[in-house]
Design a protein around this motif. Structure first.
Motif, PDB file in Angstrom:
ATOM      1  N   UNK A   1      -3.120 -21.607  34.153  1.00  0.00           N
ATOM      2  CA  UNK A   1      -1.906 -21.606  34.712  1.00  0.00           C
ATOM      3  C   UNK A   1      -0.837 -21.214  33.277  1.00  0.00           C
ATOM      4  N   UNK A   2      -1.036 -22.556  32.073  1.00  0.00           N
ATOM      5  CA  UNK A   2      -0.831 -22.103  31.020  1.00  0.00           C
ATOM      6  C   UNK A   2      -1.186 -21.294  30.518  1.00  0.00           C
ATOM      7  N   UNK A   3      -2.100 -20.933  30.124  1.00  0.00           N
ATOM      8  CA  UNK A   3      -3.068 -19.473  29.554  1.00  0.00           C
ATOM      9  C   UNK A   3      -2.855 -18.598  30.113  1.00  0.00           C
ATOM     10  N   UNK A   4      -2.703 -18.834  31.337  1.00  0.00           N
ATOM     11  CA  UNK A   4      -2.478 -17.112  31.662  1.00  0.00           C
ATOM     12  C   UNK A   4      -0.498 -16.695  31.013  1.00  0.00           C
ATOM     13  N   UNK A   5       0.116 -17.727  31.287  1.00  0.00           N
ATOM     14  CA  UNK A   5       1.449 -17.716  31.212  1.00  0.00           C
ATOM     15  C   UNK A   5       1.723 -17.201  29.694  1.00  0.00           C
ATOM     16  N   UNK A   6       0.904 -18.227  28.448  1.00  0.00           N
ATOM     17  CA  UNK A   6       1.554 -17.707  27.028  1.00  0.00           C
ATOM     18  C   UNK A   6       0.565 -16.204  26.934  1.00  0.00           C
ATOM     19  N   UNK A   7      -0.465 -15.765  27.030  1.00  0.00           N
ATOM     20  CA  UNK A   7      -1.375 -14.719  26.960  1.00  0.00           C
ATOM     21  C   UNK A   7      -0.074 -13.370  27.498  1.00  0.00           C
ATOM     22  N   UNK A   8       0.418 -13.867  28.441  1.00  0.00           N
ATOM     23  CA  UNK A   8       1.825 -12.599  29.421  1.00  0.00           C
ATOM     24  C   UNK A   8       2.415 -12.557  28.090  1.00  0.00           C
ATOM     25  N   UNK A   9       2.913 -13.856  27.743  1.00  0.00           N
ATOM     26  CA  UNK A   9       4.343 -14.165  27.601  1.00  0.00           C
ATOM     27  C   UNK A   9       3.856 -13.385  25.551  1.00  0.00           C
ATOM     28  N   UNK A  10       2.456 -13.522  25.140  1.00  0.00           N
ATOM     29  CA  UNK A  10       2.150 -12.181  23.848  1.00  0.00           C
ATOM     30  C   UNK A  10       2.194 -10.519  24.066  1.00  0.00           C
ATOM     31  N   UNK A  11       1.868 -10.372  25.578  1.00  0.00           N
ATOM     32  CA  UNK A  11       1.650  -9.373  25.684  1.00  0.00           C
ATOM     33  C   UNK A  11       3.379  -8.721  25.648  1.00  0.00           C
ATOM     34  N   UNK A  12       4.193  -9.481  26.951  1.00  0.00           N
ATOM     35  CA  UNK A  12       5.988  -9.341  26.894  1.00  0.00           C
ATOM     36  C   UNK A  12       6.347  -8.561  25.552  1.00  0.00           C
ATOM     37  N   UNK A  13       5.783 -10.103  24.476  1.00  0.00           N
ATOM     38  CA  UNK A  13       6.260  -9.630  22.943  1.00  0.00           C
ATOM     39  C   UNK A  13       5.994  -9.313  22.428  1.00  0.00           C
ATOM     40  N   UNK A  14       4.838  -8.483  22.865  1.00  0.00           N
ATOM     41  CA  UNK A  14       4.393  -7.010  21.569  1.00  0.00           C
ATOM     42  C   UNK A  14       4.793  -6.063  22.403  1.00  0.00           C
ATOM     43  N   UNK A  15       5.363  -5.826  23.333  1.00  0.00           N
ATOM     44  CA  UNK A  15       5.875  -4.798  24.178  1.00  0.00           C
ATOM     45  C   UNK A  15       7.446  -4.667  23.905  1.00  0.00           C
ATOM     46  N   UNK A  16       7.984  -5.450  23.646  1.00  0.00           N
ATOM     47  CA  UNK A  16       9.088  -5.524  23.957  1.00  0.00           C
ATOM     48  C   UNK A  16       9.822  -4.559  22.318  1.00  0.00           C
ATOM     49  N   UNK A  17       9.512  -5.163  21.337  1.00  0.00           N
ATOM     50  CA  UNK A  17       9.412  -3.924  20.566  1.00  0.00           C
ATOM     51  C   UNK A  17       9.114  -2.550  20.080  1.00  0.00           C
ATOM     52  N   UNK A  18       7.479  -2.679  20.427  1.00  0.00           N
ATOM     53  CA  UNK A  18       7.225  -1.424  19.778  1.00  0.00           C
ATOM     54  C   UNK A  18       7.053  -0.603  21.107  1.00  0.00           C
ATOM     55  N   UNK A  19       7.600  -0.960  22.846  1.00  0.00           N
ATOM     56  CA  UNK A  19       7.604  -0.054  23.142  1.00  0.00           C
ATOM     57  C   UNK A  19       8.629   0.591  23.810  1.00  0.00           C
ATOM     58  N   UNK A  20       9.571   0.177  22.908  1.00  0.00           N
ATOM     59  CA  UNK A  20      11.160   0.613  23.170  1.00  0.00           C
ATOM     60  C   UNK A  20      10.985   1.505  22.142  1.00  0.00           C
ATOM     61  N   UNK A  21      10.844   1.402  20.754  1.00  0.00           N
ATOM     62  CA  UNK A  21      11.255   1.942  19.629  1.00  0.00           C
ATOM     63  C   UNK A  21       9.953   3.235  20.327  1.00  0.00           C
ATOM     64  N   UNK A  22       8.558   3.278  20.391  1.00  0.00           N
ATOM     65  CA  UNK A  22       8.033   4.100  20.832  1.00  0.00           C
ATOM     66  C   UNK A  22       8.721   5.965  21.842  1.00  0.00           C
ATOM     67  N   UNK A  23       9.198   5.155  23.186  1.00  0.00           N
ATOM     68  CA  UNK A  23      10.051   5.338  23.149  1.00  0.00           C
ATOM     69  C   UNK A  23      10.939   7.051  23.317  1.00  0.00           C
ATOM     70  N   UNK A  24      11.989   5.536  22.163  1.00  0.00           N
ATOM     71  CA  UNK A  24      12.982   6.198  21.215  1.00  0.00           C
ATOM     72  C   UNK A  24      12.216   7.355  19.986  1.00  0.00           C
ATOM     73  N   UNK A  25      11.647   6.736  20.368  1.00  0.00           N
ATOM     74  CA  UNK A  25      10.806   8.045  18.925  1.00  0.00           C
ATOM     75  C   UNK A  25      10.370   9.258  19.529  1.00  0.00           C
ATOM     76  N   UNK A  26       9.189   9.099  21.208  1.00  0.00           N
ATOM     77  CA  UNK A  26       8.675  10.139  21.809  1.00  0.00           C
ATOM     78  C   UNK A  26       9.694  10.855  22.369  1.00  0.00           C
ATOM     79  N   UNK A  27      11.211  10.788  22.569  1.00  0.00           N
ATOM     80  CA  UNK A  27      11.682  11.344  23.267  1.00  0.00           C
ATOM     81  C   UNK A  27      12.462  12.840  22.110  1.00  0.00           C
ATOM     82  N   UNK A  28      12.475  14.003  23.278  1.00  0.00           N
ATOM     83  CA  UNK A  28      13.177  14.936  21.957  1.00  0.00           C
ATOM     84  C   UNK A  28      14.658  14.525  21.756  1.00  0.00           C
ATOM     85  N   UNK A  29      15.126  15.412  20.626  1.00  0.00           N
ATOM     86  CA  UNK A  29      16.595  15.088  20.271  1.00  0.00           C
ATOM     87  C   UNK A  29      16.999  15.268  21.861  1.00  0.00           C
TER      88      UNK A  29
END
Length: 376
Positions: free
Chosen positions: A79-107
């Motif tokens: 249970x701890x391992x699953x939550x920790x891996x989920x946290x790692x995943x969300x941490x990577x998504x938070x910055x990278x996905x937000x930046x990617x969406x902003x950059x992929x959008x046309x002006x």
């Protein structure tokens, strides 16, 4: 992001199956937040160097491994391992996905892209408890089927992400990958501190609903239907998404203080619901608080993104999420500790009062001294 909140309605079932206290529920939740913070501090700028797509694909892989841990049902360690891996995943998504969406959008769609990024974040977090609550209540295999559904969604997300164009130009030679810590460029710090405090308060409220709400509903309000639990948590995030949509009309400078004050009103209603033991009042508090959190969150994120230099945008957004996820973890563990001494209702009342003081203070400060930034 839905995978990170899938366990929310299931904590009571895990308590029965494994046998642990309310404090342990909040610790399990905090392990997820610690994983998010660790990923943001260590790899918050990796997508600025490696590119958005490789980091997103790796994050999807971590999310898949998290679902496998939950499917194994191997007791508290997995249970701890699953939550920790989920946290790692969300941490990577938070910055990278937000930046990617902003950059992929046309002006011409740049403004809407900010809403799309934050709405996907909050909408996903809200859909997790809704999905698992209904499946656990009305379908077989309550501790397995939600995670099988999540794996199916991850496969689809992997296929879509593979097809996306890369938005970060490759640099040769490639800069070394080093733990970045908190990257807050000098020119952003005035805006960052105020926006970070608003994000801290808003995420503290989200932490209350995603970690402790099932216990409030069952122990204090006598509601044991897991689908209802999922709906209550979903209402917070759905309302947050609506608040983010309204920010465009309100404007960044007004949305940030307004969001803080609306959040204060929502937490006051949550406190009243615990005092009088009323589910309808709790739902109204969730909706009002979520609306304020959404207004403030999108305004804070927009403010930080606007003043961050382009070469450090992903890292600066990651630093903002570090502050937010400290807000979603530490106060919630405090509620769990207070529960042992005071009981769940009194611990919730103290928590609500602390969030009200912080959010009201930030809101009043911003009304007197509005943010100054060219991009807003």
């Amino acid at each position: 992001m839905a995978g990170t909140t899938l366990p929310t309605p299931l904590y009571g079932l895990y308590e029965e199956q494994i046998g642990f206290s309310e404090l342990m529920v909040t610790v399990v939740f905090a392990v997820y937040a610690l994983g998010v913070i660790a990923a943001l501090l260590v790899a918050g700028d990796f997508s600025d160097i490696l590119g958005r797509r490789p980091v997103l694909l790796f994050a999807l892989g971590l999310s898949f491994l998290s679902a496998v841990c939950f499917l194994s049902e191997g007791g508290l360690p997995l249970l701890f391992a699953g939550r920790l891996l989920s946290g790692f995943s969300a941490g990577l998504f938070s910055g990278a996905a937000t930046a990617a969406v902003l950059e992929l959008a046309p002006p011409e769609l740049r403004g809407r892209s900010g809403f799309a990024a934050t709405a996907a974040n909050m909408g996903g977090l809200g859909c997790g408890p809704l999905l698992s609550g209904f499946l656990a209540q009305y379908a077989p295999w309550p501790l397995k089927l939600p995670f099988l559904a999540h794996i199916a969604l991850l496969v689809a997300a992997f296929a879509v992400t593979r097809a996306l164009p890369e938005t970060v130009a490759r640099r040769d030679p490639r800069p070394p990958l080093r733990p970045q810590g908190m990257v807050v460029p000098q020119e952003t710090r005035g805006v960052f501190v105020t926006a970070g405090l608003a994000g801290f308060a808003g995420f503290a409220m989200l932490g209350l609903f995603t970690a402790v709400a099932p216990s409030f509903l069952s122990q204090t309000l006598g509601e044991d239907n897991l689908a209802v639990t999922g709906l209550v948590v979903f209402s917070v995030f759905c309302s947050s998404t609506a608040g983010q949509f309204l920010m465009t009309r309100v404007g960044v400078r007004r949305a940030l203080p307004t969001g803080c004050l609306v959040l204060t009103a929502g937490m006051a209603l949550v406190a009243v619901s615990l005092w009088v033991e009323s589910l309808p009042v709790l739902v109204v508090g969730a909706v009002v608080g979520g609306l304020g959190q959404g207004l403030g969150f999108r305004a804070a994120l927009t403010s930080v993104s606007a003043v961050a230099p382009e070469e450090h945008r992903g890292a600066t957004i990651s630093a903002f999420f570090v502050v937010a996820y400290v807000g979603i973890s530490l106060p919630v563990v405090g509620v769990g500790a207070l529960t042992l001494a005071l009981g769940l209702r009194d611990a919730g009342l103290i928590f609500a009062g602390c969030v009200m003081v912080l959010s009201a203070g930030v809101g009043v400060f911003l009304l007197r001294r509005p943010l100054r930034m060219d991009a807003a």
